[in-house]
Design an enzyme around this catalytic site. Structure first.
Site, mmCIF file in Angstrom:
data_model
loop_
_atom_site.group_PDB
_atom_site.id
_atom_site.type_symbol
_atom_site.label_atom_id
_atom_site.label_comp_id
_atom_site.label_asym_id
_atom_site.label_seq_id
_atom_site.Cartn_x
_atom_site.Cartn_y
_atom_site.Cartn_z
ATOM 1 N N HIS A 259 49.177 66.807 42.463
ATOM 2 C CA HIS A 259 47.732 66.612 42.479
ATOM 3 C C HIS A 259 47.173 67.177 43.777
ATOM 4 C CE1 HIS A 259 49.118 63.573 39.574
ATOM 5 N NE2 HIS A 259 48.018 63.923 38.934
ATOM 6 N N ASP B 261 54.958 66.552 38.528
ATOM 7 C CA ASP B 261 53.535 66.333 38.738
ATOM 8 C C ASP B 261 53.102 66.761 40.130
ATOM 9 O OD1 ASP B 261 51.979 65.496 36.685
ATOM 10 O OD2 ASP B 261 52.511 63.389 36.852
ATOM 11 N N HIS C 257 44.943 68.133 38.530
ATOM 12 C CA HIS C 257 46.260 67.776 38.012
ATOM 13 C C HIS C 257 47.010 69.072 37.750
ATOM 14 C CE1 HIS C 257 45.063 63.581 36.758
ATOM 15 N NE2 HIS C 257 43.882 64.162 36.790
ATOM 16 N N CYS D 230 49.549 59.976 37.730
ATOM 17 C CA CYS D 230 48.258 60.218 38.383
ATOM 18 C C CYS D 230 47.683 59.014 39.138
ATOM 19 C CB CYS D 230 47.233 60.705 37.364
ATOM 20 S SG CYS D 230 47.885 61.699 36.030
ATOM 21 N N LYS E 286 40.389 73.121 31.921
ATOM 22 C CA LYS E 286 41.815 73.256 32.210
ATOM 23 C C LYS E 286 42.323 74.642 31.864
ATOM 24 C CE LYS E 286 43.400 71.504 27.716
ATOM 25 N NZ LYS E 286 44.395 70.655 27.024
ATOM 26 N N GLN F 48 58.301 64.177 35.025
ATOM 27 C CA GLN F 48 57.263 65.197 35.148
ATOM 28 C C GLN F 48 57.289 65.810 36.540
ATOM 29 O OE1 GLN F 48 53.708 62.878 33.991
ATOM 30 N NE2 GLN F 48 53.439 64.388 32.361
ATOM 31 N N ARG G 105 57.047 56.855 27.804
ATOM 32 C CA ARG G 105 56.043 56.859 26.745
ATOM 33 C C ARG G 105 56.703 56.511 25.420
ATOM 34 N NH1 ARG G 105 52.868 62.501 28.273
ATOM 35 N NH2 ARG G 105 52.435 61.939 30.449
#
Length: 615
Positions: free
Chosen positions: A357, A355, A483, A306, A437, A353, A335
């Site tokens: 946005h 991902d 997100h 992000c 969310k 990921q 992680r």
């Protein structure tokens, strides 16, 4: 997701669903959270188990014993490890307690009374649990001699438990309070149901889940591995798995371009100040790897993509006319996961990921969420995930942002779901502190639900990084940031998908679609020529050059779950054809090479699960 070709004549390959035994329609297996009666049964069974353990092993100390969605467990501090024989003895002890119809009674005590009782029993873990409890203190007794701190609920007496509807399943290690620096405990897992038929169905599904375990399939089909020498939780994609990953990524990118997204590539590390600004060092530090010093600056491996997308947005002045901006990235993040929680591809330390946005205006929220839902459905249904469970999580007690913005955002999510026509549950107060969310779970072939896709509105990062755009009136305004992930991570989705298909991947996704089986050395030149034709046509094919007899060639191909086996003998070489066998339909007879090429190309182009030959 079914795709059909025009003018079918003969089926060549079909979906893996044909080999999937469906759950029994007559036996319903509710989760504990869905049944108040099951909750009482399982909570009570955990106490019965703890009582039986302490009767057999007086030195065992109890800690916690909660229910799970399919059963219960209890953690024990016992001098010796529990064995399979011990589990059988404990089960027999539990049956004796059940048959005696021992009452379970709720008792309210003062903190001092509870402390006195605990010290009399020499239960140090209960003392620590007591410290965290608010008065009134409640405990449940099981007969006259056994009790535990507990809020309930429980059945009235053990005679309401079915001695033929429970099982002790396994023993595993666990740390007290989940802390690796604290005592190592032993966790006994059990399951309990209302009827023996439910228990039998649960066991059947567990056996089916074991057959589908992605770790075993990944090894058997030579798809991936995790090498301790390189570090725990880091995935090595082997050629066959890497080919499949590439196919998934290519489809993902194509779908995103068609959905109005542009792609980003961002770094794997950043100066630690970025993670201070984003708030990750404050809220996520335990899940981040430690920083590294380079050129007298501290750099941090990224746990999220992000902040990099935020910096890309902030790289120039933006106008309201540019919005919405949709950016997507297959970004690898790192992680720190504790050793005890890592599991195959499902939970690793380095993963990619999917991902994305979206930066948009407040009035664009509903339309953008609907587009995301449409894209999510397109992508997931291509992998035969068509049943979803949707949860909408609203503003929690601790949150940031104006009420008006929260209300507008929540209304936008609800409106998009209703326009989509999807049923959903509302999780009041379950949203993140930075925005509401939508979470989407997918159901697999044996009825399990998996959390994958998520859509989150974020008022936090735009504020932290002072993002803005020039509005129509010339003022500077904060954009709404969305997100969004559909797979969640490629690694985890690959594991879920593998278990859903049980390794019988659809034709378009199979790492090896066609295996050529030359019967004699004389037809080897023809097989090589056919391999070239298939490869040039974009079909993933190989020749089995082992020289084994035909029966062994076929068995080997079936063990590797090759969708199509093409037997080549003198007759086939003479006719420019092959004798085909599909995993589903068996022997399909002699098929012209031109028909095979055409059908395979069409199926790959459509990303269809099944393949049909034209006449």
């Amino acid at each position: 997701m079914a795709h059909k070709m025009a003018g079918p004549d003969r089926k060549l390959v079909s979906t893996a669903a044909a080999t999937t035994p469906a759950p029994s329609a007559s036996v319903v297996l509710p989760k504990t959270s869905e049944s108040s009666q099951l909750l009482k049964i399982r909570h009570s069974m955990s106490h019965v188990m703890a009582m039986a353990v302490q009767q057999l092993f007086p030195k065992a100390r109890v800690t916690i014993g909660p229910w799970t969605e399919s059963g219960f467990y209890y953690d024990f501090d016992n001098p010796d490890p529990f064995t399979e024989a011990d589990l059988k003895a404990i089960k027999k002890g539990m049956i004796k307690i059940i048959n005696k119809k021992v009452p379970l009674e709720r008792v309210e005590v003062t903190r001092a009374e509870a402390e006195t009782k605990i010290k009399a029993q020499n239960e140090p873990y209960k003392l620590e649990i007591l410290e965290g409890l608010q008065e009134p203190i409640t405990l449940y007794t099981l007969g006259e001699d056994w009790w535990d701190l507990c809020a309930g609920p429980h059945v009235e007496h053990t005679g309401q438990l079915n001695a033929k509807a429970f099982e002790l399943e396994s023993v595993a290690g666990a740390y007290w309070r989940g802390d690796e620096t604290k005592a190592q405990l032993q966790r006994i897992y059990g399951t309990a149901w209302e009827t023996p038929e439910q228990l039998a169905e649960h066991k059947r599904r567990k056996a089916e889940a074991l057959r589908r375990d992605h770790r075993r399939i990944g090894k058997d089909l030579d798809l991936f591995s995790i090498a301790d020498e390189a570090g725990a939780g880091l995935v090595f994609w082997h050629p066959r798995g890497a080919r499949m990953r590439l196919l998934i990524e290519e489809f993902w990118r194509e779908a995103h371009f068609e959905g109005g997204y542009e792609l980003l590539y961002t770094p794997h590390v950043a100066d630690i100040s970025l993670w201070k600004t984003s708030g990750h060092l404050d809220f996520y530090a335990e899940s981040m790897f430690g920083p590294m010093e380079v050129d007298e600056r501290e750099y941090q491996l990224k746990p999220m993509n992000c902040p990099f997308h935020v910096l890309t947005y902030a790289s120039k002045l933006r106008s309201y006319r540019e919005l919405p901006i949709r950016w997507a990235e297959l970004g690898t993040v790192y992680r720190y996961e504790r050793p005890g929680v890592m599991h195959g591809l499902m939970r690793v330390r380095g993963f990619t990921q999917d991902d994305a946005h979206v930066f948009c205006l407040p009035e664009q929220i509903s339309d953008e969420i609907l587009k995301i839902l449409d894209l999510t459905e397109r992508i997931l249904s291509t992998f035969d995930f068509n049943t979803y469970e949707i949860n909408l999580s609203t503003r929690p007690e601790k949150s940031i942002g104006d009420d008006a913005v929260w209300d507008l955002a929540t209304k936008g999510l609800i409106e998009a779901l209703e326009r989509k026509g999807w049923k959903y549950k509302i999780d009041e107060g379950g949203g993140a502190f930075y925005g509401p969310k939508i979470d989407l779970k997918i159901e697999d072939a044996i009825g399990r639900m998996w959390q994958c896709s998520t859509i989150q509105l974020d008022f936090n990062l735009p504020e932290r990084f002072k993002l803005d755009y020039i509005a129509a009136d010339g003022s500077k305004q904060r954009p709404i940031m969305i997100h969004r992930a559909i797979f969640g991570s490629l690694e985890r989705f690959f594991g879920i998908m593998t278990e859903n298909y049980a390794g019988d991947y659809p034709f378009w996704l199979a790492p090896e679609q066609v295996r050529l089986l030359p019967v004699t050395d004389d037809v080897q030149p023809y097989a090589e020529s056919l391999l070239d034709q298939l490869t040039q046509a974009g079909v993933r094919a190989k020749i089995d050059r082992s020289g084994d007899r035909l029966g062994k060639l076929i068995r080997t191909g079936e063990q590797m779950k090759i969708p199509v086996l093409a037997v080549i003998g003198a007759k086939e070489a003479e006719q420019n054809a092959v004798s085909l066998r599909s995993r589903r339909d068996g022997d399909l007879g002699v098929v012209a090479v031109a028909d095979l090429l055409r059908a395979a190309q069409n199926t790959n182009a459509q990303r269809a699960a099944g393949l049909e030959l034209k006449g």
